[in-house]
Write an enzyme that holds these catalytic residues in place. Structure first.
Site, PDB file in Angstrom:
ATOM      1  N   SER A  94       0.838  -1.203   0.000  1.00  0.00           N
ATOM      2  CA  SER A  94       0.000   0.000   0.000  1.00  0.00           C
ATOM      3  C   SER A  94       0.862   1.238   0.000  1.00  0.00           C
ATOM      4  CB  SER A  94      -0.917   0.023   1.226  1.00  0.00           C
ATOM      5  OG  SER A  94      -0.180   0.341   2.396  1.00  0.00           O
ATOM      6  N   ASP A  95       0.370   2.302  -0.636  1.00  0.00           N
ATOM      7  CA  ASP A  95       0.986   3.599  -0.392  1.00  0.00           C
ATOM      8  C   ASP A  95       0.680   3.970   1.051  1.00  0.00           C
ATOM      9  OD1 ASP A  95       2.322   5.978  -0.708  1.00  0.00           O
ATOM     10  OD2 ASP A  95       1.307   6.518  -2.563  1.00  0.00           O
ATOM     11  N   TRP A  96       1.482   4.852   1.623  1.00  0.00           N
ATOM     12  CA  TRP A  96       1.364   5.151   3.047  1.00  0.00           C
ATOM     13  C   TRP A  96       0.009   5.799   3.328  1.00  0.00           C
ATOM     14  CZ3 TRP A  96       5.093   2.512   1.727  1.00  0.00           C
ATOM     15  CH2 TRP A  96       6.135   2.134   2.560  1.00  0.00           C
ATOM     16  N   GLY A 133      -2.816   4.384   2.255  1.00  0.00           N
ATOM     17  CA  GLY A 133      -3.699   4.080   1.135  1.00  0.00           C
ATOM     18  C   GLY A 133      -4.690   2.974   1.418  1.00  0.00           C
TER      19      GLY A 133
END
Length: 741
Positions: free
Chosen positions: A261-263, A265
Site C-alpha cells: 500500500s501507499d502510506w 492508502g
C-alpha cells in the site's frame, strides 16, 4: 550413568535439529518449496504480523524462525534519509547522505535503456549499502496533464517509451538483492484530490495507455513488488481493488510479488483482505490521519483481520496468499546471501549521475548556434535567476533527499568556464527562499527584499555589458509546483519570470534560457530567445551536467518524453477531459472522466493537428544528422511474423553526437478510431563526424494491435500500415507501407 544420559541427550538434540532443518534456509531448494516450508511453521499471529508495518518504513519478519525484517525506503531518485521509528522527524544520522540521481523525466529523456540500467544498478547499490530491502520506485504513471505536481517522478506520456525504460531500471536495482516497487498502480495522474478522485476510463484506454508500462515492469522487468495508488477506480481504492490487483495484475499478468500500500492508502479491512493488498504501510492509528502513535496493531490488516479469523467470520486462504508473497519478497532480498554489499556516495555513482543527466538534458532551441559557448575564448557571462543557486534535492515530497553534495548551476558554470571567462551573477527574481523538508535543510539563505522592478533593472543593466546571458529559472520543489500532494495552478512560469526573460531578451541578443522543471511550461517569449535548454531536476551533479552541455563538453542528445503545449487548452485532459474532476453531491468524491480516451499527449496533438510548442521526441544537437530512406525486409507479414525496418543515419556535422531514431506506426484504415501515429520502436545511435550507421527496428503483431474492450483481447485488423521514421513525432523523415494479412 549420568554422563551417558547427557551424551544421549546431546546426540538426540543434534539429530533432531538436523532432521528438522528448515527448508526455507536451504538455498538449494526451489523458492516455492522454501516459501511453503516457512509458511507451514508460522502461527496465525505471525502470519498477520508479517503483512503490516511495525514502523514508518519497516515490517516485521518472524523472529522465532529467523526471518528478518523488511526495510523500505523512498526513491526513486535517491535513498531517503532515516527518520525516527514512529515519526516523520529526522533520526539525525551522520551517515545517511546519498547521491541524488536525475529525476525520472530526465532518465526517460535519454531515450537510452543503457542509461536506465546504469541508473538502476547505481541506486540499487546505494540502497543495498544502506541495508534497504525495497526501493519505493520507479514510477511509470502516464503524463496526462502538465499540471500534475508529481510528473517529475515519472517517465513521460508514452506507454511504450516508459515500458522500455523501466525494465532496465528494475533489473539494475534487483541485481543488488533490493526489490523495486513500481508505482503508483494505477491511474494516479494528478496530485490534486489524489485521495478522493474516482477515475472513469474506458477499458481500451486503460489497456492501451495506462497499463502497458506496468505490465512491462511485471512481465519483462520481473518486479518483485508493486505499490497501489491513492485514488479510486470503479469506486474502489486502488490499494485494494478487485479489478486492478486481482483480475489484471495477479490474474492476467501472473504477478507473484507483493502489493504494497501507499502510506495511508488502506481504508477498509474487508476490502484489503479480498481485493489484493498484501502488505500495509502507513502512519499513525489508521495509516493516514493523525492519531495514536505506535498503533500498528490497529492497522486494517492487523488486529481487525486477526479478530475476524478468530471469530470464524473469514478463513485464512487470502491470508496465506499474502504471506506467501511477502515471504517471496523477503527471500529475494533479505534472505538472499548471494547479493553484493553495495556502495554509497562513490565516485562511480557521481559519474553515473552526471552521465545520465548530460544525456537527458534536451536542447530545445539553438538559433544562430548560440550554443555551445567556447570557453577557450575570452568571454563575459552573466548568470541570472534563483534556480542558478537554489538546491533542488530538498523538497518535492517523499522524493526529498539529504545529499552529500549538490553542485548548483552557477557553481557548475564557474567550474567549466575556465580562466578565460568572467562569470557574474545577479538574482533576477525571488521565488521560494525556504529550504527545508521533513527536517532536512539546505542551509541556504536566499532572502532578498528588493522589489521585482529593482531586480529586473539590475539584470538588464548587467546584461548589456556581457557576451552571453544565461537565465536559469523554471519551477522548484515547492507546493503547487513540482511537488507531491499538490498540482500546479497553471502552465505559466511562477514569480513573474516571463517579465525577466522578456527584459533580458531585449538587452542581449545572446540569451540562453535554462529551464529547470519536471513539467512543460508556457514560453510566451520563445521567438525572442535564441537558445533554450530543458535541464530537469538532475540531482547531485546538476551544475556540472548543465555546464557540460552549455560549454560543449557534452553534445546534447536528450529528447522530450512528453509534449510541450503552447497553451493549457491544447492539452486533451483540459480540452475534453474533466480535470480535476466533478465533485459528487454530498460526497467527498471527485469523479473524473478521461474523456480524451487514448488521445494523450502527442496522440492528441498529431491526430487533431494541433501544433505543439515542442513536440514529443524533440531534441537538438550541436551536430546535424541525415536520415536515408526507410527499407523493410518484407512487404507483408501474418500471424506472429515480424518485419524489420532499416534506415541509414549519417552524422553530417563536424562533431560527434547521438541521434534517436524513432519509429511510429500508423493504421490509416481501421474500424475503430486510432491515433495518427504511435511510437513502437526507437534506438539511440552514436556517430562520429561523417559516419553512417544502419539502424534496424522490428515490428510484429503486438505493435499493430488495439485493445478490443468488447472481446477483452488485443486485435490486429488485416490491411495496410505505415511505418514512419523520424527524429520527433512532428519531424518524420521517411515512411514505408506494409501489410498485415
Amino acid at each position: 550413568m549420568k554422563l551417558k544420559y547427557i551424551f544421549s541427550l546431546i546426540v538426540f538434540t543434534v539429530l533432531s535439529t538436523k532432521a528438522e532443518k528448515p527448508i526455507y534456509l536451504d538455498l538449494n531448494q526451489p523458492l516455492e518449496d522454501r516459501v511453503e516450508d516457512a509458511l507451514s511453521r508460522m502461527t496465525l499471529k505471525e502470519k498477520v504480523n508479517i503483512i503490516h508495518a511495525q514502523s514508518k518504513f519497516c515490517s516485521p519478519g518472524v523472529q522465532r524462525l529467523g526471518i528478518p525484517e523488511l526495510w523500505t525506503t523512498d526513491g526513486p531518485h535517491g535513498i531517503r534519509p532515516e527518520v525516527l521509528w514512529d515519526e516523520w522527524e529526522q533520526a539525525c544520522w551522520s551517515n545517511d547522505s546519498c547521491v541524488a540521481f536525475p529525476a525520472l523525466t530526465c532518465l526517460a529523456a535519454t531515450w537510452n535503456p543503457e542509461m536506465s540500467a546504469l541508473y538502476g544498478k547505481s541506486i540499487g547499490e546505494e540502497a543495498r549499502y544502506r541495508k534497504k530491502s525495497v526501493i519505493l520506485g520507479p514510477g511509470v504513471n502516464i503524463y496526462r496533464t502538465p499540471l500534475n505536481g508529481r510528473n517529475f517522478e515519472y517517465m513521460g506520456e508514452d506507454p511504450y517509451l516508459a515500458g522500455e525504460m523501466v525494465v532496465p531500471y528494475i533489473k539494475g536495482v534487483q541485481s543488488n538483492g533490493v526489490a523495486a516497487c513500481v508505482k503508483h498502480y494505477a491511474l494516479n495522474n494528478q496530485e490534486l484530490n489524489r485521495h478522493t478522485t474516482n477515475v472513469i476510463v474506458d477499458d481500451r484506454t486503460l489497456y492501451e495507455i495506462y497499463l502497458p508500462a506496468f505490465k512491462k515492469a511485471v512481465i519483462d522487468g520481473g518486479a518483485w513488488s508493486i505499490m497501489g495508488a491513492y485514488n479510486y477506480y470503479k469506486d474502489q481504492h486502488l490499494c485494494h481493488n478487485q479489478y486492478m490487483l486481482n483480475d489484471i495484475l495477479k490474474g492476467e499478468w501472473g504477478f507473484d510479488g507483493a502489493v504494497i500500500s501507499d502510506w495511508g492508502g488502506t481504508h477498509n479491512t474487508e476490502e484489503a483482505i479480498t481485493n489484493g493488498l498484501d502488505l500495509e504501510f502507513g502512519s499513525w492509528t489508521n495509516g493516514l490521519s493523525n492519531g495514536r502513535s505506535n498503533a500498528y496493531d490497529n492497522y486494517y490488516l492487523a488486529d481487525p483481520y486477526l479478530k475476524l479469523i478468530k471469530e470464524g467470520k473469514i478463513g485464512t486462504k487470502e491470508l496465506d496468499d499474502k504471506v506467501r508473497r511477502v515471504l517471496r519478497l523477503i527471500f529475494r532480498t533479505e534472505m538472499n546471501p548471494c547479493r553484493p554489499y553495495g556502495s554509497l556516495c562513490s565516485d562511480e555513482h557521481y559519474a553515473a549521475a552526471r552521465k545520465i543527466a548530460g544525456e537527458g538534458i534536451v536542447l530545445l532551441k539553438n538559433k544562430g548556434n548560440v550554443l555551445p559557448i567556447r570557453s577557450s575564448m575570452p568571454t563575459r557571462i552573466l548568470v541570472v535567476g534563483e534556480n542558478a543557486l537554489k538546491m533542488m534535492t530538498v523538497g518535492g515530497g517523499s522524493s526529498s533527499l539529504k545529499v552529500q553534495r549538490e553542485i548548483s548551476p552557477l557553481e557548475g558554470i564557474r567550474n567549466c568556464a575556465g580562466n578565460n571567462c568572467e562569470v557574474r551573477f545577479v538574482r533576477g527574481y525571488v521565488g521560494d527562499v525556504t529550504g527545508e523538508y521533513n527536517g532536512v535543510t539546505t542551509g541556504q539563505n536566499l532572502k532578498d527584499d528588493r522589489s521585482p522592478s529593482e531586480l529586473i533593472a539590475e539584470a538588464v543593466r548587467e546584461a548589456k555589458g556581457v557576451d552571453y546571458v544565461i537565465f536559469v529559472g523554471g519551477l522548484n520543489k515547492s507546493q503547487h509546483q513540482d511537488c507531491e500532494d499538490s498540482d500546479r495552478a497553471g502552465l505559466e512560469l511562477p514569480y513573474a519570470q516571463d517579465d525577466v526573460i522578456e527584459a533580458l531578451a531585449d538587452a542581449n541578443k545572446n540569451l540562453i534560457v535554462v529551464n529547470i522543471s519536471g513539467n512543460a511550461v508556457a514560453m510566451p517569449w520563445v521567438k525572442k530567445v535564441p537558445a533554450i535548454v530543458q535541464a530537469w531536476f538532475i540531482g547531485s551533479e546538476a551544475g556540472n551536467a548543465i555546464a557540460d552541455v552549455i560549454f560543449g563538453n557534452v553534445n546534447p542528445s536528450g529528447k522530450l518524453p512528453f509534449t510541450f503545449p503552447v497553451k493549457l487548452t491544447d492539452v486533451a485532459a483540459h480540452a475534453v477531459g474533466e480535470y480535476p474532476g466533478l465533485k459528487r453531491v454530498n460526497e467527498d468524491i471527485w469523479d473524473e472522466q478521461y474523456g480524451e480516451g487514448i488521445l494523450v499527449g502527442y496522440r492528441w496533438h498529431d491526430t487533431k493537428n494541433i501544433s505543439p510548442l515542442f513536440a514529443f521526441g524533440h531534441g537538438l544537437s550541436y551536430t546535424t544528422f541525415a536520415f536515408g530512406k526507410i527499407k523493410s525486409n518484407r512487404n507483408a507479414i501474418s500471424g506472429d511474423e515480424k518485419v524489420t525496418f532499416t534506415v541509414p543515419v549519417t552524422n553530417t556535422g563536424d562533431v560527434a553526437g547521438a541521434e534517436v531514431v524513432q519509429l511510429y506506426i500508423s493504421d490509416p484504415k481501421c474500424s475503430v478510431m486510432r491515433p495518427a501515429k504511435e511510437l513502437k520502436g526507437f534506438a539511440k545511435v552514436f556517430l562520429q563526424p561523417g559516419e553512417t550507421k544502419e539502424v534496424s527496428l522490428e515490428i510484429g503483431k503486438d505493435d499493430l494491435s488495439y485493445f478490443d474492450a468488447g472481446k477483452h483481447e488485443w486485435v490486429v485488423e488485416p490491411g495496410e500500415f505505415k511505418a514512419l521514421v523520424g527524429s520527433a513525432s512532428d519531424n518524420i523523415k521517411s515512411f514505408a507501407t506494409f501489410k498485415y494479412n
